[in-house]
Design an enzyme around this catalytic site. Structure first.
Site, PDB file in Angstrom:
ATOM      1  N   HIS A  21      42.982  45.278  49.667  1.00 50.49           N
ATOM      2  CA  HIS A  21      41.659  45.778  49.571  1.00 50.49           C
ATOM      3  C   HIS A  21      40.697  44.618  49.326  1.00 50.49           C
ATOM      4  CE1 HIS A  21      38.295  48.539  47.613  1.00 50.49           C
ATOM      5  NE2 HIS A  21      37.916  47.018  47.164  1.00 50.49           N
ATOM      6  N   GLU A  22      40.900  43.615  48.347  1.00 46.35           N
ATOM      7  CA  GLU A  22      40.002  42.423  48.344  1.00 46.35           C
ATOM      8  C   GLU A  22      40.042  41.535  49.647  1.00 46.35           C
ATOM      9  OE1 GLU A  22      38.083  42.220  45.909  1.00 46.35           O
ATOM     10  OE2 GLU A  22      38.722  43.911  44.988  1.00 46.35           O
TER      11      GLU A  22
END
Length: 403
Positions: A21-22
């Site tokens: 996600h990051e």
């Protein structure tokens, strides 16, 4: 030991999801020329870190999240003189939108990859079995109160087959039972098991719709929890039964796309139902029966994953992991701060506002003042924290367990 291994593996899967996600935010930000100061997985004290170029990468002790520090994500962020031209809030609306949405997109990609690998190996769950009756040597309605009897499905001559006796034929599609629509095999199964005595079945045969009356007997059957219950049976099985369906590498692409669409639809329904299920979570904490449809936390999902591994139910384990990614991806796009969807909503509010200002001959209004939204953000954070605390508590004191 298998249970613990399952919990660890599911937690590791969640960590990988968060890291990706990051990474989605970081990779898109770098691609557009924004400055990414830090990329860390986890929170709390730093385990290790290293610097490559202008970005510091690292791992922290608490693996329950992560962050990607992009310079100037909002106009409130402090930036150094060399970061001024590369501050995120200075970039075009569509670029900022792509960066903020990239985290959720990574969840969707990961969920799709997991489902595709399932499709070509162990198979995808058959969510919509064909409602067609098949009469054969294994289709009879008889009592089965032991595991041996359940596993021995062979019908002896003279065994009761109500469906065949009433005239139900292979390939008949059951539309309703006793006036109740049966769009799926599970709907038909549940309706038949609850029925008894002469019951009208609406059946599609070729281009005709026919009424067939079946005298449904009540027989004793062993359930999955080892209890015995009297249920209705007609001696018919699904032409396309519930279970796992495997596909070839090419066919699996289309099937996975279709299955992913179904999961998105189900995820949206669960989000709509989310608020009304919170009281049931509170009730379960104080001794009430835990509804399996209530929300679960990362703790609860990991426990279910552990049980799946303990029982050798690897398809369920990976299905849960894919479901988790779709849910988090959709949830994170909700237009609420501090979620990514909230930041996207503000970006587009600025764009629409400035468009109207331009029509009136006025200059652009500049970035939104986030300090004016701090109270709303705080309320949402408190509500989110409270819900998290409730679900974690319920998952500890009264967890959802596999049947």
């Amino acid at each position: 030991m298998a249970y613990i291994v399952g919990i660890v593996l599911f937690a590791l899967g969640i960590c990988i999801s968060v890291a990706l996600h990051e990474a989605g935010h970081m990779l898109t930000a770098k691609a557009f020329g924004m400055k990414v100061r830090r990329y860390f997985v986890g929170f709390g004290p730093t385990v290790f870190s290293f610097r490559r170029g202008e970005t510091e990468y690292g791992l922290k002790w608490i693996p329950l999240g992560g962050f990607c520090d992009i310079a100037g994500m909002t106009a409130m962020d402090e930036i150094t003189p060399d970061e001024t031209k590369r501050a995120m809030w200075r970039f075009k609306t569509w670029k900022r939108t792509v960066v903020m949405a990239a985290g959720s997109v990574m969840h969707f990609i990961l969920g799709f990859v997991v489902l595709y690998l399932m499709a070509v190996t162990m198979g995808l769950p058959n969510l919509h079995p064909t409602v067609e009756a098949v009469i054969g040597k294994t289709s009879c309605a008889k009592a089965a109160t032991t595991t041996e009897q359940v596993n021995n499905a062979t019908c002896a001559p003279g065994d009761l087959v109500p469906a065949a006796k009433a005239g139900l034929l292979p390939g008949d599609k059951v539309l309703s039972v006793g006036g109740k629509p049966t769009p799926t095999w599970n709907d038909m199964l549940n309706t038949v098991q609850a029925a008894g005595g002469p019951t009208v079945f609406q059946v599609q045969r070729g281009g005709q719709t026919l009424p067939i009356t079946i005298d449904i007997p009540r027989v004793q059957r062993l359930l999955t929890d080892n209890s015995v219950k009297e249920v209705g049976m007609i001696g018919a099985s699904a032409a396309n039964p519930p279970g796992l369906l495997s596909y070839g590498p090419v066919d699996a692409v289309g099937k996975t796309v279709s299955f992913t669409g179904t999961m998105f639809s189900e995820t949206a329904k669960r989000l709509v139902e989310f608020p009304q299920r919170i009281p049931a979570v509170v009730n379960s904490i104080f001794g009430g029966e835990r509804d399996p449809n209530t929300p679960v936390s990362v703790v609860g999902a990991s426990r279910i994953g552990g049980e799946a591994v303990e029982r050798g139910l690897w398809p369920l384990f990976f299905f849960l992991l894919a479901s988790f990614n779709f849910f988090i991806g959709v949830f994170n796009l909700l237009p609420l701060l501090p979620l990514d969807g909230g930041h996207i909503a503000i970006v587009w509010y600025e764009r629409v506002r400035d468009w109207f200002r331009k029509l009136r001959g006025k200059a652009a209004g500049g970035p939104v003042d986030y300090t004016k939204l701090s109270a709303v953000t705080l309320v949402l954070v408190v509500i989110g924290g409270g819900i998290t605390l409730l679900t974690v508590t319920a998952d500890i004191v009264n967890p959802i367990r596999l049947p």
